[in-house]
Design an enzyme around this catalytic site. Sequence first.
Site, PDB file in Angstrom:
ATOM      1  N   ARG A 105      68.876  50.836  13.267  1.00 51.73           N
ATOM      2  CA  ARG A 105      70.138  51.335  12.700  1.00 51.73           C
ATOM      3  C   ARG A 105      70.509  52.584  13.473  1.00 51.73           C
ATOM      4  O   ARG A 105      69.789  53.599  13.443  1.00 51.73           O
ATOM      5  CB  ARG A 105      69.986  51.659  11.212  1.00 51.73           C
ATOM      6  CG  ARG A 105      71.144  52.477  10.678  1.00 51.73           C
ATOM      7  CD  ARG A 105      71.180  52.582   9.175  1.00 51.73           C
ATOM      8  NE  ARG A 105      71.513  51.306   8.569  1.00 51.73           N
ATOM      9  CZ  ARG A 105      71.865  51.149   7.302  1.00 51.73           C
ATOM     10  NH1 ARG A 105      71.915  52.199   6.504  1.00 51.73           N
ATOM     11  NH2 ARG A 105      72.152  49.954   6.824  1.00 51.73           N
ATOM     12  N   HIS A 132      77.992  45.361  11.049  1.00 49.85           N
ATOM     13  CA  HIS A 132      76.858  45.262  10.130  1.00 49.85           C
ATOM     14  C   HIS A 132      76.574  43.775   9.895  1.00 49.85           C
ATOM     15  O   HIS A 132      76.809  43.241   8.815  1.00 49.85           O
ATOM     16  CB  HIS A 132      77.202  45.983   8.818  1.00 49.85           C
ATOM     17  CG  HIS A 132      76.013  46.371   7.997  1.00 49.85           C
ATOM     18  ND1 HIS A 132      74.715  46.038   8.350  1.00 49.85           N
ATOM     19  CD2 HIS A 132      75.918  47.039   6.818  1.00 49.85           C
ATOM     20  CE1 HIS A 132      73.891  46.513   7.428  1.00 49.85           C
ATOM     21  NE2 HIS A 132      74.590  47.125   6.490  1.00 49.85           N
ATOM     22  N   GLN A 135      74.360  42.435   6.917  1.00 52.41           N
ATOM     23  CA  GLN A 135      75.038  42.537   5.625  1.00 52.41           C
ATOM     24  C   GLN A 135      75.908  41.311   5.372  1.00 52.41           C
ATOM     25  O   GLN A 135      75.881  40.718   4.291  1.00 52.41           O
ATOM     26  CB  GLN A 135      75.912  43.799   5.607  1.00 52.41           C
ATOM     27  CG  GLN A 135      76.656  44.004   4.309  1.00 52.41           C
ATOM     28  CD  GLN A 135      75.706  44.255   3.154  1.00 52.41           C
ATOM     29  OE1 GLN A 135      74.868  45.150   3.235  1.00 52.41           O
ATOM     30  NE2 GLN A 135      75.802  43.491   2.073  1.00 52.41           N
ATOM     31  N   ASP A 223      84.477  48.512   0.390  1.00 50.57           N
ATOM     32  CA  ASP A 223      83.352  49.335   0.836  1.00 50.57           C
ATOM     33  C   ASP A 223      83.774  50.798   0.658  1.00 50.57           C
ATOM     34  O   ASP A 223      84.948  51.086   0.366  1.00 50.57           O
ATOM     35  CB  ASP A 223      83.026  48.998   2.299  1.00 50.57           C
ATOM     36  CG  ASP A 223      81.716  49.613   2.784  1.00 50.57           C
ATOM     37  OD1 ASP A 223      80.988  50.222   1.975  1.00 50.57           O
ATOM     38  OD2 ASP A 223      81.416  49.494   3.991  1.00 50.57           O
ATOM     39  N   CYS A 262      78.826  46.088  -0.215  1.00 50.54           N
ATOM     40  CA  CYS A 262      77.516  46.141   0.446  1.00 50.54           C
ATOM     41  C   CYS A 262      76.587  47.169  -0.192  1.00 50.54           C
ATOM     42  O   CYS A 262      75.377  47.084  -0.026  1.00 50.54           O
ATOM     43  CB  CYS A 262      77.702  46.421   1.926  1.00 50.54           C
ATOM     44  SG  CYS A 262      78.402  48.052   2.269  1.00 50.54           S
ATOM     45  N   ARG A 290      70.019  40.454   0.963  1.00 51.64           N
ATOM     46  CA  ARG A 290      69.677  41.063   2.254  1.00 51.64           C
ATOM     47  C   ARG A 290      68.277  40.605   2.659  1.00 51.64           C
ATOM     48  O   ARG A 290      68.036  40.255   3.806  1.00 51.64           O
ATOM     49  CB  ARG A 290      69.713  42.609   2.149  1.00 51.64           C
ATOM     50  CG  ARG A 290      71.101  43.202   1.953  1.00 51.64           C
ATOM     51  CD  ARG A 290      71.972  43.010   3.191  1.00 51.64           C
ATOM     52  NE  ARG A 290      71.372  43.597   4.375  1.00 51.64           N
ATOM     53  CZ  ARG A 290      71.466  44.875   4.727  1.00 51.64           C
ATOM     54  NH1 ARG A 290      72.180  45.714   4.015  1.00 51.64           N
ATOM     55  NH2 ARG A 290      70.876  45.326   5.835  1.00 51.64           N
TER      56      ARG A 290
HETATM   57  N1   CP Z   1      74.202  47.915   2.530  1.00 47.14           N
HETATM   58  C1   CP Z   1      73.342  48.647   3.239  1.00 47.14           C
HETATM   59  O1   CP Z   1      73.156  48.443   4.443  1.00 47.14           O
HETATM   60  O2   CP Z   1      72.678  49.581   2.515  1.00 47.14           O
HETATM   61  P1   CP Z   1      71.730  50.735   3.100  1.00 47.14           P
HETATM   62  O3   CP Z   1      72.595  51.673   3.871  1.00 47.14           O
HETATM   63  O4   CP Z   1      71.099  51.374   1.900  1.00 47.14           O
HETATM   64  O5   CP Z   1      70.720  50.087   3.996  1.00 47.14           O
HETATM   65  N1  NVA Z   2      80.432  51.163   5.862  1.00 51.44           N
HETATM   66  C1  NVA Z   2      79.249  51.805   5.362  1.00 51.44           C
HETATM   67  C2  NVA Z   2      78.176  50.787   5.119  1.00 51.44           C
HETATM   68  C3  NVA Z   2      76.917  51.332   4.540  1.00 51.44           C
HETATM   69  C4  NVA Z   2      75.874  50.310   4.340  1.00 51.44           C
HETATM   70  C5  NVA Z   2      78.784  52.844   6.353  1.00 51.44           C
HETATM   71  O1  NVA Z   2      78.801  52.574   7.552  1.00 51.44           O
HETATM   72  O2  NVA Z   2      78.396  53.940   5.934  1.00 51.44           O
END
Ligand code: CP
Ligand code: NVA
Length: 307
Positions: A105, A132, A135, A223, A262, A290
């Site tokens: 990540r 993502h 997700q 989101d 998400c 997930r």
């Molecule tokens: N939805 C998601 O990716 O959650 P986290 O940021 O907690 O991993």
């Molecule tokens: N769009 C959000 C998703 C988190 C899982 C972000 O990037 O922070």
Amino acid sequence: MTRHFLDLSDFSGAELRAILRAGEEMKARRRTPEAAGDRLLEGKVVAMVFEQPSLRTRVSFDVGIRELGGSPMMVTGREIELGERETIADTARVLSRYVDAIMIRMLDHDAVVEMAKYASVPVINGLTKRQHPCQVMADVMTFEERKGSIAGKRIAWTGDTNNVLTSWVHAAGRLDFELAIATPEELAPPPALIQWAKKQGAKLSLTTRPEEAVEGADCVITDCWVSMGDDDEGTRHNLLRPYQVDDRLMDRAEKEAIFMHCLPATRGEEVTDEVMDGPHSAVFDEAENRLHAQKGILAWCFGGVPA
Ligand code: CP
Ligand code: NVA
């Protein structure tokens, strides 16, 4: 060839379906004696590299890797000074000498692509500023559990154009559903993404009116207003306030429509408590999925998913 999972648009619809099916099958036999055959990662170590915070990605990958017989190894961006202490290419080369796969990540999407270019082991995108994909695999799985095949259905997105929406657009280019997107003009999807979708024959519609997007939708998604790495919080709050998902908006969707997010959600901003905790909400199934979708992805990376 090393099997990376970076971007849904790298896959055909049939490949995405095969990965989803593998995840669904493993979900069905989880915690039964038949799950013994799923230990495709026996003796393997997967590095989980996190530059940004996480609950779902962190824990679901950790558990999924263990359930497949492998060992997860947590590496924080801070401890290795990711992208600072040495080049991403050298980090990829070194990690590839120790571990059997890398889940990462990191906001910089190009850096993750670079990591995959120089890694000799599979690299999985656990969220970048641009995408993502894990997700959206879980989201499609969740939708189909509740509503049957996503092909021909109407999915509505209301809010920001962010990483999750981009992966949804990629999915629309592959899985034959209608994606109705409502964003403020200032936060509309970039023309290149729309052009890509059109070229794939995706059924995409764009509006600035959330009521229009959710009309007749089988699923409503939103989101957070401020994603990781965004620095214009005040502007986003002003622009996105009309895009909140509340009961009034859900009433315009199909009667049995589901709501997905998400997570983490900022309750009271992009979604109300009533919707999060109400009868349409599928958000906690979505979070659970997930785990199952990513087991399918991990299995694919190690050649365990039939074509
Ligand atoms: N939805 C998601 O990716 O959650 P986290 O940021 O907690 O991993
Ligand atoms: N769009 C959000 C998703 C988190 C899982 C972000 O990037 O922070």
